[in-house]
Design an enzyme around this catalytic site. Structure first.
Site, PDB file in Angstrom:
ATOM      1  N   CYS A 251       0.832  -1.205   0.000  1.00  0.00           N
ATOM      2  CA  CYS A 251       0.000   0.000   0.000  1.00  0.00           C
ATOM      3  C   CYS A 251       0.867   1.255   0.000  1.00  0.00           C
ATOM      4  O   CYS A 251       0.468   2.295  -0.536  1.00  0.00           O
ATOM      5  CB  CYS A 251      -0.955   0.003   1.186  1.00  0.00           C
ATOM      6  SG  CYS A 251      -0.155  -0.149   2.800  1.00  0.00           S
ATOM      7  N   HIS A 820      -1.353   1.630   7.422  1.00  0.00           N
ATOM      8  CA  HIS A 820      -1.889   1.490   6.069  1.00  0.00           C
ATOM      9  C   HIS A 820      -1.782   2.833   5.352  1.00  0.00           C
ATOM     10  O   HIS A 820      -2.002   3.890   5.950  1.00  0.00           O
ATOM     11  CB  HIS A 820      -3.351   1.035   6.131  1.00  0.00           C
ATOM     12  CG  HIS A 820      -3.969   0.822   4.793  1.00  0.00           C
ATOM     13  ND1 HIS A 820      -3.475  -0.086   3.870  1.00  0.00           N
ATOM     14  CD2 HIS A 820      -5.036   1.418   4.190  1.00  0.00           C
ATOM     15  CE1 HIS A 820      -4.221  -0.040   2.772  1.00  0.00           C
ATOM     16  NE2 HIS A 820      -5.168   0.862   2.944  1.00  0.00           N
TER      17      HIS A 820
END
Length: 911
Positions: A251, A820
């Site tokens: 990510c 994230h």
């Protein structure tokens, strides 16, 4: 065959012809790359005889140039093999050939035999026999043609010839593969090198492929993992509104790519294929053009409008190949990836092929303008690429020696600004306080402590809320039903992370002249129904449960019965003592288990007198019974007072270790013995209230809303330009003092680039602490004005303005060890903001963009911003939950990509 004496131009006299040609043959030297021509020797000899006669009407007139004898056949016009110079043919320079052709013409249909001078190792020679290769398209490998090329021709000439031969539409992006006898292929990556340097030889095949409309290459398509080939073939969406598949903790990479993808000048540079002419294959600091090509492939796919998500697998592999820190599938930092990628793209696209050495000059009191312009010129002499054009600005760095006051001024280029965030000197911690009152539930508190404080500071802060002296507290980290760490009061709070479960235990008061107290760490365990014979012993298997306890007791009160009563009292809130009427139908302990307990609690029991005490109690049950009846009565008495649980000495992990230490002494951690109370499953079910044991209450401090710290972006920029003293690990060498000094340093902004990247330094690392700063940085979406902090002021001679608009944000959610990454970005074509979360893309509102997750900001200078060419989506939703890259089937579109994918396949694995 009929010959004609007429020619395109009236020839000079025969003597003049002879002198001109002989002069050219005598004076022309072989030079690499020059053209020479092959002429059949008999025709040339007849021409010589003709001009030597001096008679225009001589029967020796040679007629048109005729090389028939040199060809194998008149269909292919291939030269016969093993022709010998001066026996079968003559070589004439280009100027001589053009004169002969003008005077005599050439037999219709015959091609001129032009040959190049090639620079072979240690020699120059005319290449009479060029290489002969086979050419075909990847989409139709049955249609093969052959062609000849000189060894000094570049690969681009082969590409042009193939485009012409196969009628490739103008503007199509092509790439070539070189195939030898086996089925594997190698990319002809650099089209500017020669055929010789590319190691092409006769008999090889060159395959051309053109990029698909969806941005992919036909050779790569079978290897591309996509969600549904059929769906994506029919998908039509807004170019650039395209997700990126998470390949496993990638990510961070996806977030960085989305931000760069929505940087208009860079994306348009790649979409227009401008990079092809600027690929630098020889730069030792670059990646041989491979990073630039891999990035171009991702961008062209994302902006084709034919993918709702792209799998950047090849790009990920290339990044890992050239930067080993990104190998594998660990989580990394999006800013670190951005830094590597911008530097890699710059070196792969550097227009400077040979970097010259430049000696830097000291400012020596010269005006800043003069020194800055000199520094920028020197930078551009070695670094000239689209990355420099777009992202590079200039710092002014001022160092002052603390001893001699020498001032050193330099101007240094930068690619992004890494600005610090104001750091608070305090931190908020959440802990559970366990009172001495056995009926009080653990209370969760929120306390403010010094960021650089000690564990004692935490206890002091908690003391103000509980009125318990800090000296009567012990702090521990509880994990998985055991103590992960028991802290000393002088340990640094930096050892405790925000995500740790911290419990603070109140200890009993140590009265004056009282004997030594023992700090016990108490675990709760449940025994299995079966003995664990596989462990090499006949002990029961156990499982930890519940919350452990820390409690202190006098050493004289460490007998088993005293500990049993102490533990029962401390667990009174959720352990029910048996009623007098309840019988505990359990087998009594045998003498072997009694002896085992005695050896395990050595060092806890005082004098090992447990058995004696029990014998006295048993005798007290019925002291007047005859001796022959006492054993039976003793067993009955022991059965009636059977314990709810048994006590074992354990190690810090809660595992019983029998026979360890001299004499079977208990395993201890520092000065704290660890003990466990073992429950039989049936006893636990009857007397242990699991729901009550897990309950806790929230102190009023938990109800006070936490004030989210907010700082202005301008504050961060001002902090960036604040004077600081160099650290001892990074001193400056003073040329006057002739030694390293801890100078003061100040950075100022001199000039800013077209696209300004601002990195918010949320991750703080010092000698003592590591943390992520979750402050909200309030940054403007429009009109970020640097006019007040730029040293280079705008003047009337066309200096660029200093106002910027936001175009993208890389976000990080989570803490230091995990998290994230996502991104917000504004589409350059329709002006709509989108939220990119790996493969998912949703609409975004401007009021959602400023959060405490913002990590890297991208700003575009207003004078360079192009107005959107498309209207914003008419159905732009009020919330960001609606996917913006939904699959919508468009049946009316053609299926030409499907045909391309079905073409014959050759393994092109080395790309």
């Amino acid at each position: 065959m009929i010959f004609h004496r007429c020619s395109a131009a009236e020839p000079p006299g025969l003597e003049s012809q002879r002198r001109e040609i002989e002069s050219l043959l005598r004076e022309c030297e072989l030079r690499a790359g020059d053209s020479w021509y092959v002429v059949e020797r008999r025709w040339y000899e007849q021409w010589k005889e003709f001009v030597e006669t001096g008679d225009q009407n001589s029967s020796s007139f040679p007629g048109q140039i005729d090389n028939t004898e040199l060809f194998e056949d008149l269909d292919s016009y291939h030269l016969k093999e093993r022709l010998v110079e001066n026996e079968d043919f003559m070589l004439v320079p280009a100027e001589a050939w053009h004169k002969l052709l003008a005077w005599y013409g050439m037999v219709d249909g015959q091609p001129p035999l032009e040959r190049k001078v090639v620079d072979l190792p240690s020699t120059l020679k005319v290449e009479v026999y060029p290489i002969e290769i086979f050419l075909c398209l990847h989409s139709n490998m049955e249609n093969v043609i052959n062609a000849q090329f000189s060894r000094v021709d570049n690969i681009q000439s082969i590409q042009r010839a193939m485009c012409e031969a196969f009628s490739v539409p103008p503007g199509s992006e092509c790439r070539l593969w070189m195939k030898s006898s086996d089925s594997s292929c190698e990319r002809l990556r650099n089209v500017h090198i020669s055929v010789l340097d590319a190691c092409l030889s006769s008999g090889m095949t060159v395959i051309m492929e053109t990029r698909n409309a969806d941005g992919t290459w036909p050779s790569s398509r079978p290897q591309i993992m996509r969600n549904s080939v059929e769906e994506q073939d029919s998908y039509r969406g807004q170019p650039g509104v395209c997700g990126l598949t998470n390949l496993g903790n990638t990510c961070f990479m996806n977030s960085a790519l989305q931000c760069l993808s929505n940087t208009p000048p860079l994306t348009e540079y790649f979409l227009l294929s401008s990079y092809l002419e600027e690929l630098n294959f020889t730069n030792p600091l670059g990646m041989k053009g491979e990073i630039a090509e891999a990035y171009a492939d991702v961008i062209k796919q994302m902006w084709s409008g034919r993918h709702y998500s792209v799998v950047p697998r090849v790009f990920k592999t290339k990044v890992g190949h050239f930067a080993s820190q990104f190998l594998g599938y660990q989580q990394h930092d999006s800013q670190e990836l951005l830094s590597f990628l911008l530097d890699g793209l710059h070196e792969d696209l550097n227009r400077v092929k040979n970097k010259e050495y430049i000696e830097l000059r000291d400012a020596a009191g010269r005006p800043d303008q003069e020194v800055a312009e000199e520094a920028w010129r020197n930078h551009r002499r070695r670094n000239d690429s689209v990355i420099v054009d777009t992202f590079h600005g200039l710092f002014k760095s001022t160092l002052v020696c603390p001893e001699c006051r020498k001032v050193s001024v330099t101007f240094d280029p930068f690619c992004y600004l890494s600005v610090p965030l104001p750091v608070s000197k305090e931190r908020i911690m959440e802990v559970f306080f366990v009172s001495l009152d056995p009926y009080a539930k653990p209370a969760q508190h929120r306390v403010v402590v010094p960021k650089a404080g000690k564990v004692f500071d935490l206890c002091s802060a908690l003391s103000e809320m509980t009125s318990v002296p800090p000296t009567q507290m012990v702090v521990a980290d509880v994990f998985n039903h055991r103590f992960y760490k028991i802290y000393n009061s002088d340990e640094s709070l930096s050892c405790i992370l925000d995500r740790d479960d911290i419990f603070v235990y109140e200890l009993s008061v140590l009265e004056e002249q009282q004997e030594e107290q023992v700090l016990l760490a108490l675990y709760l365990r449940e025994r299995s129904h079966y003995r664990d014979y596989g462990s090499g012993s006949s002990s029961y298997g156990t499982t930890l449960f519940g919350h452990p306890l820390l409690l202190s007791t006098p050493r004289s009160s460490c007998s088993r019965e005293a500990l049993y009563n102490l533990f029962l009292q401390r667990l009174a809130r959720y352990v029910r003592p048996p009623d007098p009427s309840e019988e505990l139908e359990e087998e009594e302990e045998d003498d072997e288990e009694e002896e085992l307990y005695k050896t395990q609690t050595n060092g806890i029991s005082d004098g090992k007198d447990t058995k004696k005490e029990e014998d006295k109690q048993e005798e007290a049950c019925s002291p007047s019974l005859p001796a022959n009846e006492q054993p039976a009565r003793r067993r009955a008495c022991r059965k009636r007072r059977k314990s709810l649980f048994t006590i074992q000495a354990v190690n810090s992990n809660g595992t019983t270790e029998r026979g360890t230490g001299e004499g079977g002494s208990a395993v201890s951690f520092g000065s704290q013995p660890y003990v466990a109370i073992d429950w039989d499953p049936e006893m636990k079910k009857r007397f242990y209230n699991e729901n009550e044991a897990e309950k806790y209450v929230k102190h009023a401090s938990m109800e006070v809303p936490q004030q989210q710290t907010t700082v202005q972006l301008q504050e961060c920029i001002e902090l960036f330009t604040t004077v600081e003293t160099l650290e001892e690990e990074n001193p400056w060498y003073c040329p006057v003092c002739k030694k390293h000094q801890l100078a003061t340093k100040k950075l100022d902004l001199w000039s800013l680039p077209e696209v300004l990247i601002i990195h918010l330094k949320r991750f703080s690392y010092t000698k003592f602490t590591r943390e992520k700063l979750d402050s909200i940085v309030d940054f403007p979406l429009r009109d970020l004005d640097f006019s007040g902090c730029l040293l280079k002021k705008n003047v009337s001679n066309g200096e660029p303005p200093s106002c910027y608009d936001l175009i993208a944000v890389s976000n990080h959610y989570g803490g230091l060890r995990d998290g994230h990454y996502t991104s917000y970005a504004c589409n350059k074509d329709n002006g709509q903001w989108y939220y990119f979360d790996d493969s998912k893309v949703t609409y975004a509102r401007e009021d959602q963009i400023v959060t405490n997750a913002a990590y890297v900001l991208f700003y575009h200078r207003q004078d360079k911003i192009r107005k959107p060419t498309l209207p914003a989506p008419s159905t732009s939703p009020a919330s960001s939950t609606q996917p913006a890259n939904d699959i919508t089937s468009c049946k009316e579109e053609d299926a030409e990509q499907g045909a391309a994918a079905a073409a014959s396949y050759v393994t092109m694995e080395t790309d």
